[in-house]
Design a protein around this motif. Structure first.
Motif, short mmCIF file in Angstrom:
data_model
loop_
_atom_site.label_atom_id
_atom_site.label_comp_id
_atom_site.label_asym_id
_atom_site.label_seq_id
_atom_site.Cartn_x
_atom_site.Cartn_y
_atom_site.Cartn_z
N GLU A 1 -15.22 -11.48 -24.48
CA GLU A 1 -15.34 -12.31 -23.04
C GLU A 1 -16.88 -11.77 -22.45
N ALA A 2 -17.01 -10.35 -22.27
CA ALA A 2 -17.98 -9.75 -21.60
C ALA A 2 -19.35 -9.99 -22.40
N LEU A 3 -19.23 -9.76 -23.80
CA LEU A 3 -20.36 -9.97 -24.64
C LEU A 3 -20.99 -11.48 -24.39
N GLN A 4 -20.20 -12.42 -23.99
CA GLN A 4 -20.71 -13.80 -23.59
C GLN A 4 -21.68 -13.90 -22.75
N HIS A 5 -21.79 -12.62 -21.84
CA HIS A 5 -22.64 -12.75 -20.48
C HIS A 5 -23.58 -11.64 -20.90
N ASN A 6 -23.79 -11.32 -22.06
CA ASN A 6 -24.89 -10.40 -22.44
C ASN A 6 -26.11 -10.48 -21.83
N ALA A 7 -26.40 -11.77 -21.63
CA ALA A 7 -27.71 -12.16 -21.05
C ALA A 7 -27.88 -11.62 -19.43
N GLU A 8 -26.76 -11.56 -18.78
CA GLU A 8 -26.57 -10.94 -17.48
C GLU A 8 -26.53 -9.49 -17.48
N ASN A 9 -25.36 -9.10 -18.28
CA ASN A 9 -24.83 -7.54 -18.07
C ASN A 9 -25.42 -6.65 -19.15
N GLY A 10 -26.21 -7.31 -20.11
CA GLY A 10 -27.07 -6.56 -20.99
C GLY A 10 -26.20 -6.06 -22.04
N LEU A 11 -24.91 -6.20 -22.34
CA LEU A 11 -24.20 -5.71 -23.30
C LEU A 11 -24.50 -6.13 -24.63
N ASP A 12 -24.20 -5.33 -25.73
CA ASP A 12 -24.57 -5.80 -27.06
C ASP A 12 -23.02 -5.01 -27.96
N ALA A 13 -22.86 -5.90 -28.99
CA ALA A 13 -21.75 -5.47 -29.74
C ALA A 13 -21.65 -4.03 -30.27
N LEU B 1 -14.87 -7.17 -32.24
CA LEU B 1 -15.90 -7.62 -31.28
C LEU B 1 -16.79 -8.78 -31.51
N ILE B 2 -16.75 -9.01 -32.74
CA ILE B 2 -17.67 -10.14 -33.20
C ILE B 2 -16.60 -11.15 -34.03
N ASN B 3 -15.78 -10.86 -34.32
CA ASN B 3 -14.77 -11.77 -35.17
C ASN B 3 -13.69 -12.46 -34.18
N ASP B 4 -13.49 -13.58 -34.54
CA ASP B 4 -12.26 -14.28 -33.93
C ASP B 4 -10.94 -13.75 -34.50
N HIS B 5 -10.32 -13.19 -33.64
CA HIS B 5 -8.65 -12.57 -34.19
C HIS B 5 -7.71 -13.12 -33.13
N SER B 6 -7.83 -14.13 -32.83
CA SER B 6 -7.04 -14.94 -31.94
C SER B 6 -5.77 -15.19 -33.01
N ILE C 1 -12.63 -6.44 -13.16
CA ILE C 1 -13.97 -6.64 -13.79
C ILE C 1 -14.23 -8.17 -14.40
N TYR C 2 -13.29 -8.79 -14.86
CA TYR C 2 -13.31 -10.10 -15.57
C TYR C 2 -13.68 -11.08 -14.38
N LEU C 3 -13.02 -10.80 -13.23
CA LEU C 3 -13.26 -11.68 -12.05
C LEU C 3 -14.39 -11.53 -11.42
N HIS C 4 -14.77 -10.00 -11.15
CA HIS C 4 -16.07 -9.58 -10.27
C HIS C 4 -17.31 -9.07 -11.00
N GLY C 5 -17.09 -8.77 -12.35
CA GLY C 5 -17.98 -7.78 -12.92
C GLY C 5 -18.93 -8.30 -14.17
N LEU C 6 -18.23 -9.26 -14.82
CA LEU C 6 -18.55 -9.70 -16.03
C LEU C 6 -20.41 -9.76 -16.18
N LYS C 7 -20.86 -10.36 -14.90
CA LYS C 7 -22.39 -10.58 -15.16
C LYS C 7 -23.15 -9.27 -14.43
#
Lengths: 191, 854
Positions: free
Chosen positions: B788-800, B843-848, B688-694
């Motif tokens: 990562e997927a949320l970064q592309h929410n413009a395309e994939n329409g996801l929200d947190a 999903l919204i905080n940086d937990h690195s 999904i990361y490679l082919h489907g994030l958008k």
């Protein structure tokens, strides 16, 4: 003459290894009908037969059980409620006689404490193939030699109890047939 | 046993819609001839209708409903009457209950206990209720108890109720079987009986209030041979008011003793029965040697006098069985007065309809229900249309013919207004009424009545021959002359040995019939092999149950002992319960589906694709149906800990090895494991990361089931081909994989803590930190991916928010094995919200920092 009606209902159960002839005994006793074809009983089935004992009419409801190993856990749940249990083995098959011990243990675990027990050796028509010695008790389905008597005895033992009489201690009551004076049944039935 | 326990036993005797509202134990039925003990009275209610039942209890207290048999049923309708008497000598202890309904009267004796009040109250409530009704209740429900529809009832009762040895109560009502045996035996009567001639002497005398001051030999002992049976009837035994009102007279003993003294001395006679109503008395005697063959002696009395009820007129009867022949004697005194012949006809009909011989476990018998009936008495019919003097002249010349033509009884009998079916012999004796007492002179009183043949004897039945019919004028103390008739009759005698044989045959037939009525079915397959079964792939097999018996059969798959359901959770049986008519079949579908709840049990070896179903036939046998198959193990349903240790495709792992791995899954530690997260999760996420994030609607649009199955096979077989299917199918496979792990990513025991901490990010972080090694890895890995997927929410329409709800339900999935407390919908919503809130933080905080602390 119309006699006073005591319609007692006794539930009897036939158990034993697969193929020892339980269903055959049931048919023989209830319908006086003998079949040589072997169809394994898949489940439990019953027939009724009315007998007269000591002037009382007693309805026997005889339950036949599947003998196959894989059904054992299920069939044991039918022991409860049985007033008499007939353990059947095949006189031509040592293992079926050895397994009687196992069946007795099953009865101890699952049946009513005061259940009447009886051991029955079947297939006495195949005397030449006998491997279980005669003294250990037997009856014969094919020529109906002792089936009627076996059921009567079992029913009578139950009747003793229902009449309120004390049964012989709590030792398992095993009717052992001893018939030294009788002609060997094998000859009698093969005609 | 307490009252409630007995009540529940009594209730079992009836249908559930028929409610036992009150009952009394230890009742007795008082009959003139006997007392029947061990009866139980019950009031049973069905809708608005009530009835009183009298049941025989074969043991006390009754342990099972089979110990009870219904003997008497009295519907409480508006003919129902109830009177209560105390025993004068013992007013405390005993009560007499007189119940009457529809021409049946019964007297019961009951012990006075506190329960009696309840019972009587209930009885009177029933009577009051029925009297308020404008229409008569029909009591349709009682029909099955009164034996009229015997055949239907037999069919019903032969269908044995629910069985299975452990919980059976099997018994066809004894009474039904008994009545069936009786009927069959009577059908075959000729096979076990022979006949023998018996002589029967019938005598009747209206004694006009006289005592037996003369010998009776000239009446009772005039034949060559002593008769086998005497039936002697008297009328007007005592005309006193006391007798009429209180039904007590010393004359009963006087006349009975006189009869006993003057019967034929050449034989010894014993009493069969004696019955009296006011002035009417009937005595039946039989030779002693026959007495042992007399059974079921019952008598009854019917008053048809004043108000149609009183005993100054009417009839008294005795019935009994002699060997196998039923005999009934009736002595009647019908209405008086010349012109009242219609009244006399009516009295006859009333006696016929109201006489009821009641015996336990049997339908009441009427007079007509007997093989032989002998009816004697002062029937009171007169001579009309002829003047008294010409009657006297003709009878004095023994010219009876012309007079008899004007005999009302002959006339009424001829046109069947009375004694239809009965026979009377030719009359060759002078009229028996009315004489001046003490003489043979016709009545000399002012009334100047015409002489009449008031005293008559009729009979009914086959093989009866009248040998003599005469009067006995020498016995002249009364204004009537006694009359007698001698009969020779065929009595059927049982051959005991033949009877036994026939009886055994009948029993055998009944057993056979009962055995044939046991439900029978044929099941085409009792062992169903589903072959290879794969995760989430539905498989269906059909079995056919054919009703091969004679009656409709109801089947149901029943639970085995100690099991909560009749089959395993991966099996669906449709229908599991149904009724099949005779000769019809029913197809049953068995569906196997291994889903996320059952897959992990299969992988862990705690469950197998094997089950035995118990197909129960109501009133019949049980059939065992074995279901088995081979489950092809899959990464779906494995635990995370096992997956990280599998460096080969799961299909190549031996079954035993997988079970072993699953059993040790809590012992794995990271540095000994192959992967830090399951490779299957990595494959799907990476794809999904490679082919489907958008991809628009990622995680929202469902995939194709067939593609999900292809992906399953791709993962399980370790294929080197590209992952099959669309992005949506891959995304769905990922969700399924996460949902079907043996445990959720966050172990069940931590769920309450997570929910409590959901509002607090730091606390949530703390919990994640403490997760088991591989769970934490998967959790953080997925959260990173989702960020990562949320970064592309413009395309994939996801929200947190959506994602956290979706994954909250997966990471913190409910335990299917724990029975959830019934949660209100609101409560569930709150919990779901908290689950989402928990995930949302990650999903919204940086937990690195959590990742790099390692």
């Amino acid at each position: 003459m119309a006699k006073k009606t005591y319609d007692l209902l006794f539930k009897l159960l036939l158990i034993g290894d697969s193929g020892v002839g339980k269903t055959c005994i049931l048919f023989r006793f209830s319908d006086n009908h003998f079949t040589t074809t072997f169809i394994s009983t898949i489940g439990i089935d019953f027939k009724i037969k009315t007998v007269e004992l000591r002037g009382k009419k007693i309805k026997l409801q005889i339950w036949d059980t599947a003998g196959q190993e894989r059904f054992h856990t299920i069939t044991t749940s039918y022991y409860r409620g049985a007033m008499g249990i007939m353990l059947v083995y095949d006189i031509t098959n040592e293992k079926t006689f050895d397994d009687i011990v196992k069946w007795l243990r099953n009865i101890d675990e699952h049946a009513n404490e005061d259940v009447e027990k009886m051991i029955l050796g079947n297939k006495c028509d195949m005397e030449e193939k006998r491997v279980v010695s005669k003294e250990r008790g037997e009856a014969l389905a094919k020529s109906n030699i002792n089936i009627e008597r076996a059921f009567s005895e079992l029913a009578e033992a139950i009747l003793d109890k229902t009449a309120g009489r004390e049964a012989d201690a709590d030792a398992a009551r095993i009717a052992v047939e001893r018939r030294p004076s009788r002609a060997p049944p094998a000859r009698a039935c093969c005609s | 046993m307490n009252h409630e326990e007995i009540l529940s036993v009594v209730q079992e005797k009836f249908l559930s819609s028929e409610l036992v509202t009150a009952f009394l134990c230890d009742a007795k039925v008082l009959r003139p001839d006997c007392v029947k003990k061990d009866r139980l009275l019950a009031i049973v209610e069905y809708g608005d209708e009530k009835a009183v039942f009298c049941l025989f209890t074969s043991c006390y207290p009754p342990k099972s409903f089979t110990d009870l048999s219904i003997e008497i049923v009295l519907p409480i309708d508006n003919s129902f009457k109830c009177e209560i008497d105390n025993k004068p000598s013992d007013p405390e202890a005993i009560l007499y209950l007189n119940l009457q309904s529809r021409n049946s009267k019964f007297k019961f004796e009951i012990q006075m206990t506190p329960r009696v009040d309840n019972f009587v109250d209930d009885l009177f409530r029933g009577i009051e209720a029925v009297n308020k009704l404008t229409t008569q209740p029909e009591f349709v429900w009682l029909k099955k108890y009164d034996g009229q529809r015997e055949d239907d009832f037999i069919a019903q009762s032969m269908v044995l109720p629910r069985s299975g040895m452990a919980h059976t109560q099997v018994s066809a009502p004894v009474a039904i079987r008994e009545s069936l045996i009786k009927r069959k035996m009577s059908d075959k009567e000729f096979d076990y009986t022979f006949t023998k001639r018996f002589t029967i002497f019938c005598g009747t005398w209206n004694v006009n209030d006289k005592s037996p001051v003369i010998p009776l030999k000239g009446w009772l002992c005039v034949d060559k041979e002593p008769p086998d049976i005497y039936a002697i009837g008297f009328q007007e035994l005592d005309l006193s008011k006391e007798t009429f009102l209180f039904d007590q007279t010393f004359r009963e003993d006087e006349w009975y003793n006189a009869v006993r003294t003057h019967v034929d001395p050449r034989s010894k006679y014993v009493k069969v029965e004696i019955v009296r109503l006011v002035g009417m008395m009937l005595i039946v005697l039989i030779k002693e040697k026959h007495m042992s063959h007399v059974r079921n002696v019952v008598c009854d009395t019917v008053g048809t006098g004043i108000m149609g009820k009183m005993g100054n007129k009417g009839g008294v009867s005795i019935r009994f069985d002699l060997h196998n022949t039923s005999i009934c004697f009736v002595n009647s005194h019908l209405a008086a007065h010349v012109e009242e012949y219609e009244r006399r006809n009516q009295d006859f009909r009333d006696i016929c309809s109201r006489t009821r011989f009641v015996q336990p476990n049997q339908l009441p018998k009427a007079i007509k229900d007997h093989d032989q009936v002998y009816w004697l008495g002062d029937l009171n019919y007169r001579i009309t249309e002829l003047d008294p003097s010409s009657v006297k002249r003709m009878v004095n010349e023994n010219n009876f013919g012309p007079v008899l033509e004007w005999d009302q009884l002959k006339q009424q009998h001829k046109i069947s207004n009375v004694f239809a079916g009965y026979t009377e012999g030719p009359i060759t004796f002078k009229p028996t009424y009315k004489y001046d007492p003490g003489t043979d002179n016709w009545d000399s009183s002012e009334k100047n009545r015409a002489p009449a043949w008031c005293d008559r004897i009729f009979w009914r039945g086959d093989n009866i021959t009248q040998l003599a019919y005469r009067s006995h004028p020498a016995l002249n103390i009364s204004d009537h002359k006694p009359v007698s008739a001698l009969f020779t009759s065929s009595i059927r005698i049982i051959d005991e040995e033949k009877y036994r044989k026939v009886y055994e045959e009948v029993i055998k037939q009944l057993d056979k019939m009962e055995n044939e009525l046991i439900p029978q079915v044929k099941v085409d397959i009792t062992e169903i092999d589903f072959g290879t079964v794969r995760y989430l792939e539905l498989q269906v097999r059909t079995i056919t149950i054919k009703n091969t018996g004679k009656l409709p059969v109801e089947f149901e798959f029943i639970k085995k002992l100690d099991e909560s359901s009749f089959c395993k959770d991966w099996l669906i049986v449709e229908p599991y319960k149904k009724c099949i008519c005779a000769d019809e079949s029913c197809e049953i579908q068995l569906k196997v589906l291994i889903n996320k709840t059952s897959a992990c049990k299969m992988n862990a070896g705690t469950d197998k694709l094997y089950d035995i179903l118990v197909l129960h036939l109501y009133g019949g046998k049980d059939i065992f149906i074995t279901v088995n198959g081979t489950y092809q193990r899959s990464c779906f349903g494995c635990s995370i800990e096992v997956l990280v240790n599998l460096n080969i495709p799961i299909r190549e792992v031996p079954v035993g090895k997988l079970v072993e791995l699953e059993s040790k899954r809590d012992q794995y530690i990271s540095n000994q494991s192959t992967y830090s997260i399951p490779k299957e999760i990595w494959f799907l996420v990476d794809h999904i990361y490679l082919h489907g994030l958008k991809e628009p609607n990622l995680f929202e649009q469902p995939g194709l089931h067939s593609e999900v199955l292809q992906i399953r096979d791709w993962l399980d077989s370790g294929s080197i081909d590209p992952i099959p299917g669309s992005i949506h199918s891959v995304a769905e496979a990922l969700l399924l994989l996460l949902e079907s792990t043996a445990d959720p990513i966050i172990p069940y025991n931590l769920h309450p803590v997570c929910l409590r901490a959901s509002a607090n990010y730091l606390q949530c972080k703390q919990i994640v930190m403490e997760l088991p090694e591989f769970r934490k890895n998967v959790f953080l890995y997925l959260c990173e991916f989702l960020q990562e997927a949320l970064q592309h929410n413009a395309e994939n329409g996801l929200d947190a928010k959506t994602l956290s709800t979706l994954f909250g339900a997966i990471f913190l999935r409910d335990n299917p094995n724990v029975v959830q407390e019934p949660q209100s919908r609101i409560n569930k919503q709150i919990i779901d919200k908290k689950k989402a809130q928990f995930v949302h933080h990650f999903l919204i905080n940086d937990h690195s920092d959590l990742i790099f602390t390692k």
